[in-house]
Design a protein around this motif. Structure first.
Motif, PDB file in Angstrom:
ATOM      1  N   GLY A  94      55.499  21.725  49.624  1.00  0.00           N
ATOM      2  CA  GLY A  94      56.252  21.918  50.849  1.00  0.00           C
ATOM      3  C   GLY A  94      55.762  23.031  51.751  1.00  0.00           C
ATOM      4  N   GLY A  95      54.566  23.553  51.513  1.00  0.00           N
ATOM      5  CA  GLY A  95      54.073  24.655  52.331  1.00  0.00           C
ATOM      6  C   GLY A  95      52.607  24.494  52.678  1.00  0.00           C
ATOM      7  N   ASP A  96      52.075  25.498  53.366  1.00  0.00           N
ATOM      8  CA  ASP A  96      50.663  25.526  53.748  1.00  0.00           C
ATOM      9  C   ASP A  96      49.873  26.515  52.902  1.00  0.00           C
ATOM     10  OD1 ASP A  96      51.043  23.677  55.823  1.00  0.00           O
ATOM     11  OD2 ASP A  96      51.668  25.265  57.196  1.00  0.00           O
ATOM     12  N   GLU A  97      50.487  26.979  51.813  1.00  0.00           N
ATOM     13  CA  GLU A  97      49.839  27.953  50.951  1.00  0.00           C
ATOM     14  C   GLU A  97      49.109  27.250  49.806  1.00  0.00           C
ATOM     15  OE1 GLU A  97      53.746  29.518  52.480  1.00  0.00           O
ATOM     16  OE2 GLU A  97      53.248  27.846  51.185  1.00  0.00           O
ATOM     17  N   LEU A  98      48.068  27.916  49.342  1.00  0.00           N
ATOM     18  CA  LEU A  98      47.353  27.498  48.142  1.00  0.00           C
ATOM     19  C   LEU A  98      47.443  28.632  47.137  1.00  0.00           C
ATOM     20  CD1 LEU A  98      43.950  25.956  49.320  1.00  0.00           C
ATOM     21  CD2 LEU A  98      45.751  24.797  48.069  1.00  0.00           C
ATOM     22  N   MET A  99      47.815  28.313  45.933  1.00  0.00           N
ATOM     23  CA  MET A  99      47.787  29.283  44.854  1.00  0.00           C
ATOM     24  C   MET A  99      46.350  29.315  44.334  1.00  0.00           C
ATOM     25  SD  MET A  99      50.851  30.152  45.098  1.00  0.00           S
ATOM     26  CE  MET A  99      50.861  31.349  43.787  1.00  0.00           C
ATOM     27  N   VAL A 100      45.831  30.501  44.060  1.00  0.00           N
ATOM     28  CA  VAL A 100      44.455  30.635  43.579  1.00  0.00           C
ATOM     29  C   VAL A 100      44.407  31.600  42.403  1.00  0.00           C
ATOM     30  CG1 VAL A 100      43.435  30.155  45.840  1.00  0.00           C
ATOM     31  CG2 VAL A 100      43.865  32.502  45.187  1.00  0.00           C
ATOM     32  N   THR A 101      43.549  31.292  41.437  1.00  0.00           N
ATOM     33  CA  THR A 101      43.231  32.243  40.383  1.00  0.00           C
ATOM     34  C   THR A 101      41.720  32.249  40.213  1.00  0.00           C
ATOM     35  OG1 THR A 101      43.413  30.659  38.561  1.00  0.00           O
ATOM     36  CG2 THR A 101      45.401  31.888  39.134  1.00  0.00           C
ATOM     37  N   VAL A 102      41.207  33.403  39.836  1.00  0.00           N
ATOM     38  CA  VAL A 102      39.785  33.568  39.566  1.00  0.00           C
ATOM     39  C   VAL A 102      39.700  34.131  38.152  1.00  0.00           C
ATOM     40  CG1 VAL A 102      37.648  34.734  40.239  1.00  0.00           C
ATOM     41  CG2 VAL A 102      39.301  34.045  41.995  1.00  0.00           C
ATOM     42  N   LYS A 103      38.956  33.440  37.296  1.00  0.00           N
ATOM     43  CA  LYS A 103      38.884  33.818  35.889  1.00  0.00           C
ATOM     44  C   LYS A 103      37.432  33.849  35.441  1.00  0.00           C
ATOM     45  CE  LYS A 103      40.649  32.310  31.406  1.00  0.00           C
ATOM     46  NZ  LYS A 103      41.475  31.310  30.725  1.00  0.00           N
ATOM     47  N   GLY A 104      37.121  34.814  34.609  1.00  0.00           N
ATOM     48  CA  GLY A 104      35.775  34.894  34.069  1.00  0.00           C
ATOM     49  C   GLY A 104      35.476  36.281  33.566  1.00  0.00           C
ATOM     50  N   PRO A 105      34.243  36.488  33.130  1.00  0.00           N
ATOM     51  CA  PRO A 105      33.822  37.823  32.689  1.00  0.00           C
ATOM     52  C   PRO A 105      33.531  38.686  33.924  1.00  0.00           C
ATOM     53  CG  PRO A 105      32.024  36.272  32.429  1.00  0.00           C
ATOM     54  CD  PRO A 105      33.208  35.493  32.923  1.00  0.00           C
ATOM     55  N   LEU A 106      34.582  39.200  34.526  1.00  0.00           N
ATOM     56  CA  LEU A 106      34.466  39.930  35.787  1.00  0.00           C
ATOM     57  C   LEU A 106      34.028  41.368  35.553  1.00  0.00           C
ATOM     58  CD1 LEU A 106      37.808  38.732  37.456  1.00  0.00           C
ATOM     59  CD2 LEU A 106      35.554  37.668  37.618  1.00  0.00           C
ATOM     60  N   THR A 107      33.012  41.792  36.289  1.00  0.00           N
ATOM     61  CA  THR A 107      32.654  43.205  36.291  1.00  0.00           C
ATOM     62  C   THR A 107      33.783  43.951  36.999  1.00  0.00           C
ATOM     63  OG1 THR A 107      31.536  43.053  38.423  1.00  0.00           O
ATOM     64  CG2 THR A 107      30.183  42.668  36.442  1.00  0.00           C
ATOM     65  N   PRO A 108      33.918  45.248  36.801  1.00  0.00           N
ATOM     66  CA  PRO A 108      34.977  45.981  37.507  1.00  0.00           C
ATOM     67  C   PRO A 108      34.915  45.774  39.027  1.00  0.00           C
ATOM     68  CG  PRO A 108      34.077  47.355  35.775  1.00  0.00           C
ATOM     69  CD  PRO A 108      33.216  46.114  35.837  1.00  0.00           C
ATOM     70  N   GLU A 109      33.716  45.781  39.592  1.00  0.00           N
ATOM     71  CA  GLU A 109      33.568  45.585  41.035  1.00  0.00           C
ATOM     72  C   GLU A 109      34.009  44.177  41.452  1.00  0.00           C
ATOM     73  OE1 GLU A 109      30.109  45.389  44.484  1.00  0.00           O
ATOM     74  OE2 GLU A 109      29.564  46.067  42.480  1.00  0.00           O
ATOM     75  N   LEU A 110      33.581  43.174  40.713  1.00  0.00           N
ATOM     76  CA  LEU A 110      33.950  41.794  41.042  1.00  0.00           C
ATOM     77  C   LEU A 110      35.444  41.567  40.845  1.00  0.00           C
ATOM     78  CD1 LEU A 110      33.135  38.988  41.973  1.00  0.00           C
ATOM     79  CD2 LEU A 110      32.485  38.467  39.607  1.00  0.00           C
ATOM     80  N   GLU A 111      36.035  42.196  39.850  1.00  0.00           N
ATOM     81  CA  GLU A 111      37.475  42.047  39.628  1.00  0.00           C
ATOM     82  C   GLU A 111      38.265  42.608  40.808  1.00  0.00           C
ATOM     83  OE1 GLU A 111      40.939  42.931  36.312  1.00  0.00           O
ATOM     84  OE2 GLU A 111      38.880  43.508  35.873  1.00  0.00           O
ATOM     85  N   VAL A 112      37.865  43.770  41.300  1.00  0.00           N
ATOM     86  CA  VAL A 112      38.547  44.365  42.463  1.00  0.00           C
ATOM     87  C   VAL A 112      38.391  43.455  43.680  1.00  0.00           C
ATOM     88  CG1 VAL A 112      38.489  46.276  44.124  1.00  0.00           C
ATOM     89  CG2 VAL A 112      38.448  46.742  41.668  1.00  0.00           C
ATOM     90  N   ARG A 113      37.189  42.962  43.912  1.00  0.00           N
ATOM     91  CA  ARG A 113      36.966  42.089  45.063  1.00  0.00           C
ATOM     92  C   ARG A 113      37.768  40.804  44.944  1.00  0.00           C
ATOM     93  NH1 ARG A 113      30.499  42.689  46.388  1.00  0.00           N
ATOM     94  NH2 ARG A 113      30.707  44.687  47.451  1.00  0.00           N
ATOM     95  N   ALA A 114      37.737  40.163  43.770  1.00  0.00           N
ATOM     96  CA  ALA A 114      38.468  38.915  43.568  1.00  0.00           C
ATOM     97  C   ALA A 114      39.972  39.129  43.663  1.00  0.00           C
ATOM     98  CB  ALA A 114      38.097  38.300  42.219  1.00  0.00           C
ATOM     99  N   ASP A 115      40.432  40.306  43.257  1.00  0.00           N
ATOM    100  CA  ASP A 115      41.853  40.610  43.288  1.00  0.00           C
ATOM    101  C   ASP A 115      42.354  40.871  44.709  1.00  0.00           C
ATOM    102  OD1 ASP A 115      44.357  41.009  42.007  1.00  0.00           O
ATOM    103  OD2 ASP A 115      44.048  43.182  42.010  1.00  0.00           O
ATOM    104  N   THR A 116      41.495  41.419  45.563  1.00  0.00           N
ATOM    105  CA  THR A 116      41.917  41.733  46.933  1.00  0.00           C
ATOM    106  C   THR A 116      41.696  40.584  47.923  1.00  0.00           C
ATOM    107  OG1 THR A 116      39.800  42.803  47.391  1.00  0.00           O
ATOM    108  CG2 THR A 116      41.609  44.222  46.658  1.00  0.00           C
ATOM    109  N   LEU A 117      40.823  39.639  47.569  1.00  0.00           N
ATOM    110  CA  LEU A 117      40.560  38.513  48.480  1.00  0.00           C
ATOM    111  C   LEU A 117      41.810  37.722  48.843  1.00  0.00           C
ATOM    112  CD1 LEU A 117      37.140  36.951  47.416  1.00  0.00           C
ATOM    113  CD2 LEU A 117      37.697  38.104  49.553  1.00  0.00           C
ATOM    114  N   PRO A 118      42.670  37.357  47.902  1.00  0.00           N
ATOM    115  CA  PRO A 118      43.862  36.592  48.299  1.00  0.00           C
ATOM    116  C   PRO A 118      44.705  37.296  49.355  1.00  0.00           C
ATOM    117  CG  PRO A 118      43.571  36.400  45.944  1.00  0.00           C
ATOM    118  CD  PRO A 118      42.582  37.440  46.431  1.00  0.00           C
ATOM    119  N   ALA A 119      44.887  38.591  49.220  1.00  0.00           N
ATOM    120  CA  ALA A 119      45.679  39.308  50.221  1.00  0.00           C
ATOM    121  C   ALA A 119      45.036  39.218  51.601  1.00  0.00           C
ATOM    122  CB  ALA A 119      45.854  40.768  49.814  1.00  0.00           C
ATOM    123  N   ALA A 120      43.714  39.312  51.650  1.00  0.00           N
ATOM    124  CA  ALA A 120      43.012  39.233  52.927  1.00  0.00           C
ATOM    125  C   ALA A 120      43.155  37.841  53.560  1.00  0.00           C
ATOM    126  CB  ALA A 120      41.537  39.568  52.743  1.00  0.00           C
TER     127      ALA A 120
END
Length: 102
Positions: free
Chosen positions: A72-98
């Motif tokens: 019923g909306g225009d939103e997409l739920m997203v998850t990113v999973k994997g062996p994330l480096t600390p840098e990649l985890e921060v980037r992947a975690d902040t992308l949805p908010a952006a």
């Protein structure tokens, strides 16, 4: 194995995937986009089997992106999973908010 997620506006999906792919070192192309865009149409975040998974594989890193449309909306739920480096985890975690802005 880390997992981060959130939601984005569906209209921002391609840009979200292109930027995440850049961070992973995956060359996201037209074939990737057509595959994901078609698959997302049939998703439903309220069903456990209603999510679509797509791998982004780079030379050094690999993640799995899971996507589902909000009912019923225009939103997409997203998850990113994997062996994330600390840098990649921060980037992947902040992308949805952006990509949920505006």
């Amino acid at each position: 194995m880390a997992e981060v997620g959130g939601w984005i506006w569906e209209r921002n999906l391609r840009s979200f995937l292109e930027l995440l792919s850049h961070y992973v070192g995956h060359g996201f192309d037209v074939t990737d986009w057509e595959t994901v865009a078609l698959a997302v149409e049939g998703t439903d975040d309220e069903r456990p089997d209603g999510w679509y998974s797509y791998p982004l594989v780079g030379e050094q890193r690999q993640v799995e992106v899971r996507l589902a449309r909000a009912v019923g909306g225009d939103e997409l739920m997203v998850t990113v999973k994997g062996p994330l480096t600390p840098e990649l985890e921060v980037r992947a975690d902040t992308l949805p908010a952006a990509f949920a802005a505006g």
